[in-house]
Design an enzyme around this catalytic site. Sequence first.
Site, short mmCIF file in Angstrom:
data_model
loop_
_atom_site.label_atom_id
_atom_site.label_comp_id
_atom_site.label_asym_id
_atom_site.label_seq_id
_atom_site.Cartn_x
_atom_site.Cartn_y
_atom_site.Cartn_z
N TRP A 343 0.98 -1.14 -0.05
CA TRP A 343 -0.03 -0.02 -0.11
C TRP A 343 1.01 1.30 -0.01
O TRP A 343 0.71 2.38 -0.35
CB TRP A 343 -0.98 -0.12 1.30
CG TRP A 343 -0.32 0.12 2.43
CD1 TRP A 343 0.96 -0.15 2.99
CD2 TRP A 343 -0.77 1.16 3.36
NE1 TRP A 343 1.29 0.14 4.28
CE2 TRP A 343 0.14 0.99 4.73
CE3 TRP A 343 -1.90 1.99 3.67
CZ2 TRP A 343 0.13 1.92 5.90
CZ3 TRP A 343 -1.73 2.77 4.86
CH2 TRP A 343 -1.03 2.74 5.96
N ASP A 344 2.06 1.25 0.40
CA ASP A 344 3.13 2.25 0.36
C ASP A 344 2.91 3.06 -0.86
O ASP A 344 3.00 4.26 -1.14
CB ASP A 344 4.42 1.65 0.15
CG ASP A 344 4.85 0.71 1.39
OD1 ASP A 344 4.02 -0.05 2.00
OD2 ASP A 344 6.13 0.84 2.04
N GLU A 482 0.40 -3.06 12.57
CA GLU A 482 0.56 -4.50 12.21
C GLU A 482 1.03 -5.39 13.86
O GLU A 482 1.30 -6.40 13.82
CB GLU A 482 1.70 -4.95 11.41
CG GLU A 482 1.08 -4.59 9.89
CD GLU A 482 2.39 -4.49 8.75
OE1 GLU A 482 3.52 -4.65 9.23
OE2 GLU A 482 1.75 -4.41 7.83
C1 BGC Z 1 4.83 -1.65 7.30
C2 BGC Z 1 3.75 -1.74 6.33
C3 BGC Z 1 4.60 -1.41 4.88
C4 BGC Z 1 5.59 -2.51 4.62
C5 BGC Z 1 6.41 -2.22 3.61
C6 BGC Z 1 5.84 -2.80 7.27
O1 BGC Z 1 6.91 -2.61 8.16
O2 BGC Z 1 4.31 -1.97 8.67
O3 BGC Z 1 2.64 -0.74 6.51
O4 BGC Z 1 3.72 -1.52 3.97
O5 BGC Z 1 6.53 -2.20 5.84
O6 BGC Z 1 6.97 -0.84 3.70
#
Ligand code: BGC
Length: 761
Positions: A343-344, A482
């Site tokens: 989603w970045d 997360e």
């Molecule tokens: C973050 C996610 C992100 C991913 C890739 C993870 O550590 O919690 O939001 O999409 O890294 O950058």
Amino acid sequence: MLEALQPTPEPGWVLTHDGYSVLTESAVESRFAFGNGFLGMRAARSVSRGPTWTSWLGYIRWSSWPRCYLAGLFDIPNTDPPVPALVPIADWCRVRVLLDDVPLLGHEGEILLGTRTLDMRRGALLSSWTHRTPADITVTARELRLLSLADRAAGLQLQRLSLDRDGVEVRIEATFGLAGLGMEPLRLEDNLGAWRTEGTGKSVAMMGAATLRLDGEQLRPERPFPLRSVWRWRSVAGQVAELDRLVAVARADAPDEDPVPHARAALERSRSLGWRGVLAAHEAAWSARWTAGGVEIEGDDELQRAVRFAVYHLTSAANPEDERVSIGARGLTGDAYFGHVFWDTEIYLLPFYTATWPEAARSLLMYRFHTLSGARAKAARSGYKGALYAWESADTGVETTPESVLGSDGKPVEILTGKMEHHISADVAYAVWQYWQATGDDDFFVRAGAEIVLETARFWASRAVPESDGRRHIRHVIGPDEYHEDVDDNAFTNMMARWNLARGLETVEMLRSRWPGRAAALEEKLELGSEELADWRDATERMATGLDPASGLYEQFAGFHALEALDVAAYAHHKVPIDVVIGRERTQGAQVVKQADVVALIALLPEAFPGAMAKINFHHYEPRCAHGSSLSAAMHALVAARLGNPEIALRYLRETAALDLDPDPNSAGGIRIAGLGGLWQAVVLGFGGIDLTGEAPRIDPHLPPGWQSLSFRICWRGRRIAVRVTGDTVGVGLVSGGAMEIVIAGKTCELEPGATVEVPR
Ligand code: BGC
């Protein structure tokens, strides 16, 4: 050649790194990486690197990680679990130097000077070094490397080298680093190499053309075998050898496609221009991008440098010419996350591209259109309707999140994001809508965007289940935070889902009134009937939101407020993330947030936070956030800037800036591009106060104290607008495109072509 090797003289445009340390080398190589969205190259040394082959990495570490990547070139390596990963291609700028038959190696003798300079203005990596060998011969060299922004298939390397001794047998080999290639060779002949991935049947062709001049005289190369040119001579002290090397690369996605003719044509284009022409075209392309996307801050050199660095990497990462690829979490600058797209891209990067480079934004969104079938398949497999995008996506749109990784104790840790982090579907729809609002690109919306919005809305209606309390709930998800897995009714997810459903309904209405033919065709194709639309409406009305109307506070997910209260600030001094310090289990039971979650919702859906609600929620969640992700600080900066809290905003902005600019070993696997996109947003959308979502753009700046001015450009519906904010005025000029309305500091103004309006703040 010497002139081409000089960096831009203004210090604000260059980053310099002196010396070499095994602890930070990999991070420097990420930070100084260069690319053009098609190709990306880490800033490893090209000379005296020594051999690289796979070793027992448990106790010996590579001092450097030379890598060249080609966007979209994925294969499934022999890893456990087997997930698609970007395949490195041959390192086209490797140079071997042998003096009296002894190879010049970095770990032998003494490096008297070793400087790398990232020339952001010219999009080029420059180096200069002086190396004294154990035989007491001193070699001095300068180099330039680039991947062309004017012709994305093309790369250029220039090198200038001299010795301090007469009579040394010099041997220079311009070769391609082939160690560690995970592909099968198809052709290796003369100046051409072609390889194919084993599993996915994609192929790559690379061609090179190198010339060496000694005191201006061209020397004939020997060609002992393919992809290697060798020159030999006996040295004269101070005599200058100049090497120029052009490279061309092409990718083919289907087994029956041949990339060789494309590489050949690209090399021909470069050869006909000559290296000076290639360099000039590249510099002109960068200059155009700086005009369109550059940000100038007067009064804060540190953040000026940081935002320039962000724009540099954002510009290097995108390719408006390829709709089949998107931007991975580390761009094309490192191996972390295997090149996967999160989603970045839609939430952290797209705003930059939409506002400054709509062609790039469109391609990135078309990638999501082309991967809709993967998203439909994932939804169906999980028992839902519509489109559920992969949390981690590679080339096909199939879910590629590894199901487990090895934890620090060597035991596998299950990864649930691929199964539960569903907000990605709404994030994609959100980016589609934002792009369409800001650009007015109806062609994109009608052909592709609408279908994304409808299919993701459909997913949410099937995902939000009506329950006995009269509400529709979204259970068993992971929100942006997360640290808390398998939660119910994550406010971010539910509110974004509700927004997505509402836009789905709006899309149907709009298509019916403005493009009835397309509406009928889509409704037939998707078998979208009035009953289903009624269900969408019901879902928007009855979605559980977690909002307490009395306090104005959203509960991040059901039960969050009841978790253990933790003094998160007390853990801020730890170098490792908080879940490592207090353990996973305690983290899951505590009010500690990994990254902007409700705070991200304030940024994306400000209308869901009327009156004092934005402040109430920000001040509640900000102290609970441990910023365990590089995405976090920038989002906090953006919201704080919009809320008129420059002190907090600047603090978070500086934290984001430090991520990849400081010698942080976490950048070893590549720069954290989402943080850089967030940094741009905090400056332009936050302090600059830009809002492109309405029928006229709005500018409501909040310049922090100490900044004398902030200037940038924005694209809006076919126009280009130049903005300059000072302590007491906002100046806006219409650089190109027809007359328009714009709302500046609450005042509606007419903008005429070529004219500038200035409004007091
Ligand atoms: C973050 C996610 C992100 C991913 C890739 C993870 O550590 O919690 O939001 O999409 O890294 O950058």
